[in-house]
Design an enzyme around this catalytic site. Sequence first.
Site, PDB file in Angstrom:
ATOM      1  N   CYS A 284       1.010  -1.197  -0.010  1.00 39.41           N
ATOM      2  CA  CYS A 284       0.007  -0.093  -0.022  1.00 39.41           C
ATOM      3  C   CYS A 284       0.871   1.124  -0.052  1.00 39.41           C
ATOM      4  O   CYS A 284       1.564   1.651  -0.813  1.00 39.41           O
ATOM      5  CB  CYS A 284      -0.803  -0.061   1.319  1.00 39.41           C
ATOM      6  SG  CYS A 284      -2.493   1.076   1.091  1.00 39.41           S
ATOM      7  N   HIS A 368      -3.701  -5.317  -0.489  1.00 38.26           N
ATOM      8  CA  HIS A 368      -3.673  -5.710   0.695  1.00 38.26           C
ATOM      9  C   HIS A 368      -3.774  -7.253   0.800  1.00 38.26           C
ATOM     10  O   HIS A 368      -4.652  -7.919   1.037  1.00 38.26           O
ATOM     11  CB  HIS A 368      -4.606  -5.261   1.756  1.00 38.26           C
ATOM     12  CG  HIS A 368      -4.238  -3.729   2.289  1.00 38.26           C
ATOM     13  ND1 HIS A 368      -3.714  -3.315   3.372  1.00 38.26           N
ATOM     14  CD2 HIS A 368      -4.601  -2.672   1.539  1.00 38.26           C
ATOM     15  CE1 HIS A 368      -3.626  -1.968   3.508  1.00 38.26           C
ATOM     16  NE2 HIS A 368      -4.196  -1.620   2.383  1.00 38.26           N
ATOM     17  N   GLU A 370      -2.908  -9.237   3.255  1.00 33.29           N
ATOM     18  CA  GLU A 370      -3.494  -9.581   4.521  1.00 33.29           C
ATOM     19  C   GLU A 370      -4.831  -9.561   4.655  1.00 33.29           C
ATOM     20  O   GLU A 370      -5.381 -10.293   5.535  1.00 33.29           O
ATOM     21  CB  GLU A 370      -2.679  -8.949   5.550  1.00 33.29           C
ATOM     22  CG  GLU A 370      -3.570  -7.637   6.161  1.00 33.29           C
ATOM     23  CD  GLU A 370      -3.416  -6.586   5.063  1.00 33.29           C
ATOM     24  OE1 GLU A 370      -4.218  -5.683   5.203  1.00 33.29           O
ATOM     25  OE2 GLU A 370      -2.500  -6.677   4.136  1.00 33.29           O
TER      26      GLU A 370
END
Length: 398
Positions: A284, A368, A370
Site C-alpha cells: 500500500c 492488501h 493480508e
Amino acid sequence: MSPLLPSFPPAVLALADGSIFPGYSIGAPGETTGEVVFNTALTGYQEIITDPSYSRQIVTLTYPHIGNVGVNAQDAESDRIHAAGLVVKDLPKRVSSFRSEGALDDYLTKAGVLGIAGIDTRKLTRILRDKGAQSGAIVAGKVGDSYETLVSKALELAKAFPGMSGLDLAKVVTTQKVYEWREAEWNLHGADGKPAYGTLDTGKPINKVVAYDFGVKRNILRMLTERGCQLTVVPAQTTAAEVLAMNPDGVFFSNGPGDPGPCDYAIAAAKEIIEKGVPTFGICLGHQIMGLAAGAKTLKMKFGHHGANHPVKDLDTGRVAITSQNHGFAVDANTLPDNIRVTHVSLFDGSLQGLAWKDKPELCFQGHPEASPGPHDIAYLFDRFVELMNAASKKEGE
C-alpha cells in the site's frame, strides 16, 4: 423535510459539491471533516474503521446493513478507530454473534467518532464514482436540533476541508516507540482448544525483519510472524542507518494513510535500504514509498480503490486474484525506471498493482495481501518475501 428518526439525534452529511444527506447519528455528537470515500466490502466494518489507512477519511460502506455482528477486541486492526467518520444505510439494533462484545454505535460513541445512518448510500456512492472522492463533513446534533442549522454548518465545513493531496499522515499515525511483535494468525482451535491468535514458532527457521510503521495493520504483522518473521516495528521517521544497524534479514514498509509524496524521510530511508540490497517488501503506502524511492512518480486517483473484491492479474503467472484494496494514490507505470518491472495490474482500471526489481531482492504490492477483511488469494506475496530473505541468507553463506 428531514427523514430523521425521532428517537435518534439528527445528523447531516454534506459534500463540497453541495450535496446534502440528512440522517440520524449513530456515534458521538459534534462535527468531523475528511475525504469521503466508499468501500464495497460486505464484511469487516470494524477492521475497516480501525485501519490507520483511513485516517482523515469519512468511510461510506455500500453494503446496506452494517453492525449485525457487533464489535470485539480481537477484530480491531489497531488500538483505536482511525476513520474520521462512518456512513451507513442501516444500523441493525439487534446484534447477533457469539464473538460480539458490544454494539457498533456504542463503539463509535465511546471512541468519540461520528457516524450517520439512514441515508441513501447508493446515491452517495454514485456521486463519488462519477465526480470522484470529495471533501465532506458530518455534523451530529441532539434530539430536537434544527435540521437547517446542521445543514449550513456541514456545508461550511465540507467546503473548507483541503483534501488529501499533500497530507503526510504516516508520521501522525505511526508508533512513537520501537516494539517487538510475536503474535501470529488467528486459529479457531488454539492451544487450549479455544479460538486464539498463535505465536511465533521458534522451532522453525527465523528471519529478523524490521517493519516500518506508516499505519500498519495488525493482521499484516500476524501474517509475517506466521511465516517465521521475528518482527521489530519502528516509527515512520526511523533512519535507514538505524535500521541497518539492527542487521535485519529483511525490511518491510507498511500500509498507511495520506499522500506518499510528502514522506521524504521514508523515501530517503527506502532508497538507502534498497541500494544496500536488503530484501524489502512494501504494501500500500509502503509500495508507493518504494516506487518513489526508485525514481517513479505517484498520482491521485479519481475515487481510489476501497473494497474486498478487486481482481488483480499476476503478469508472471497469468493468475487472477481477488484482492482487498484501500488506496487513493497509485504509482504511475509510465514513470518507472528500467530496472523495475510491473508484476501485477488491476483488472478494474489497469492501474499498477505490483512491482519487482530486476537487479535487487525487492518487491511491493499496492493492495492488501493480508486482507482483513477480504480474500487471501494474494497472500503468497508474503511467502515470496520470505523466499527472497532465505535466498539472500544462502548467498551470504556461500
